[in-house]
Design a protein around this motif. Sequence first.
Motif, PDB file in Angstrom:
ATOM      1  N   ARG A 200       0.828  -1.206   0.000  1.00  0.00           N
ATOM      2  CA  ARG A 200       0.000   0.000   0.000  1.00  0.00           C
ATOM      3  C   ARG A 200       0.861   1.254   0.000  1.00  0.00           C
ATOM      4  O   ARG A 200       0.581   2.215  -0.734  1.00  0.00           O
ATOM      5  CB  ARG A 200      -0.928  -0.005   1.220  1.00  0.00           C
ATOM      6  CG  ARG A 200      -1.872   1.188   1.285  1.00  0.00           C
ATOM      7  CD  ARG A 200      -2.854   1.061   2.454  1.00  0.00           C
ATOM      8  NE  ARG A 200      -3.814   2.148   2.455  1.00  0.00           N
ATOM      9  CZ  ARG A 200      -3.620   3.315   3.053  1.00  0.00           C
ATOM     10  NH1 ARG A 200      -2.491   3.533   3.741  1.00  0.00           N
ATOM     11  NH2 ARG A 200      -4.536   4.269   3.000  1.00  0.00           N
ATOM     12  N   LEU A 204       0.556   4.015  -3.013  1.00  0.00           N
ATOM     13  CA  LEU A 204       0.126   5.404  -2.780  1.00  0.00           C
ATOM     14  C   LEU A 204       1.246   6.390  -3.083  1.00  0.00           C
ATOM     15  O   LEU A 204       0.984   7.508  -3.566  1.00  0.00           O
ATOM     16  CB  LEU A 204      -0.347   5.560  -1.333  1.00  0.00           C
ATOM     17  CG  LEU A 204      -1.589   4.740  -0.942  1.00  0.00           C
ATOM     18  CD1 LEU A 204      -1.963   4.996   0.509  1.00  0.00           C
ATOM     19  CD2 LEU A 204      -2.766   5.046  -1.875  1.00  0.00           C
ATOM     20  N   THR A 213      -4.975  10.064  -7.059  1.00  0.00           N
ATOM     21  CA  THR A 213      -5.409   9.597  -5.744  1.00  0.00           C
ATOM     22  C   THR A 213      -6.334   8.388  -5.912  1.00  0.00           C
ATOM     23  O   THR A 213      -6.876   8.139  -6.996  1.00  0.00           O
ATOM     24  CB  THR A 213      -6.183  10.689  -4.978  1.00  0.00           C
ATOM     25  OG1 THR A 213      -7.323  11.098  -5.763  1.00  0.00           O
ATOM     26  CG2 THR A 213      -5.296  11.894  -4.699  1.00  0.00           C
ATOM     27  N   GLU A 217     -10.884   2.708  -0.914  1.00  0.00           N
ATOM     28  CA  GLU A 217     -10.098   1.526  -0.577  1.00  0.00           C
ATOM     29  C   GLU A 217     -10.975   0.554   0.201  1.00  0.00           C
ATOM     30  O   GLU A 217     -11.816   0.965   1.009  1.00  0.00           O
ATOM     31  CB  GLU A 217      -8.877   1.905   0.262  1.00  0.00           C
ATOM     32  CG  GLU A 217      -7.919   2.863  -0.435  1.00  0.00           C
ATOM     33  CD  GLU A 217      -6.747   3.257   0.452  1.00  0.00           C
ATOM     34  OE1 GLU A 217      -5.850   2.420   0.652  1.00  0.00           O
ATOM     35  OE2 GLU A 217      -6.752   4.394   0.966  1.00  0.00           O
TER      36      GLU A 217
END
Length: 330
Positions: A200, A204, A213, A217
């Motif tokens: 993750r 990101l 963005t 999630e």
Amino acid sequence: MRKPTIQDVARQAGVGVGTVSRVLNNHAAVRGATRETVLRAIADLDYTPNPHARRIAGGKSYTISVLLPVVTTEFYVRLLDGLESAFLEARYDVAIFPLLDRSRLERYLGSHTLAYQADGLVMATYNLTALLRERRLRTQQPTVLVDAHAEGVDCAYMDNVRGGRLAGEYAARLPGDLYAIWVETELDQLFTTRVFEERRAGFLEALAAAGRTVRAEYNASFDALAARNAAVTLLDAAEFPCTVFASADLLAGALLDEARSRGLEPGQDLRIIGFDDQPWAAARGLTTLHQPVEQMGFEAAGLLLTRLSGHRGPPRARRFEPRLIVRSTA
């Protein structure tokens, strides 16, 4: 017919019983040609060592304990294949201990359980840094981590940050909203894994660098029903076309199934990126991050076997890098 004995092997190979024993125990102090002669005699006679006699003679169990979260997923089946292929080649048996609930986890923290009566210990996936630092984990015998890393212990692991970053860099170039599904693997907060946290973080980070963005999630535990439920929830809320990073192929497969049951076209309405490159991924056209699972297990086993052979050097880390495999789903 009587079973052949170690004396029969020694007689046929023209060596002493001690040499045969050293070959059986994979001892380094045997010349290559002599080792081959002994192994040929073993094969010709169909000789099988008596494990009980080996234990009495050497004071060893010739067993490796493997502690891992579950044994029912493709990833861990493949990881065990890699571990077992190395251990069995060195004539060690493997005892598997799945960590399924809190009581079992707590029991394995003690030093008198069956898992700790082996010659060596493999612990898969869990982040054991705190337990090692607090000395809650008994490591009298050689120990190796696989699919995990920590200071002060041998480990073989995947660079999951890089994998997440590769997925993010690729997803950021695709049109439409971005979604992600993560795996929850904490067992009562006692053992945790950094695997999906690192994926993750890399994902990101790459999106932020590209000015993108994640719209939403989702989380699912590591089983097929939970994966399908997460897919249902995501697709109920999604706007198409969109791209989904499913942080394990188990999740990506469930998403593919649910999408097709709704008449959605993967690769057009819905782009899916997985992580693992499981054996079925190519047939289903899944874009995913390939990780050499069996090789990682084999390397971890090799690290442990060198410790069992007397290596006393500092802890070693073997890092593997995933690579993006682009197929029709994205």
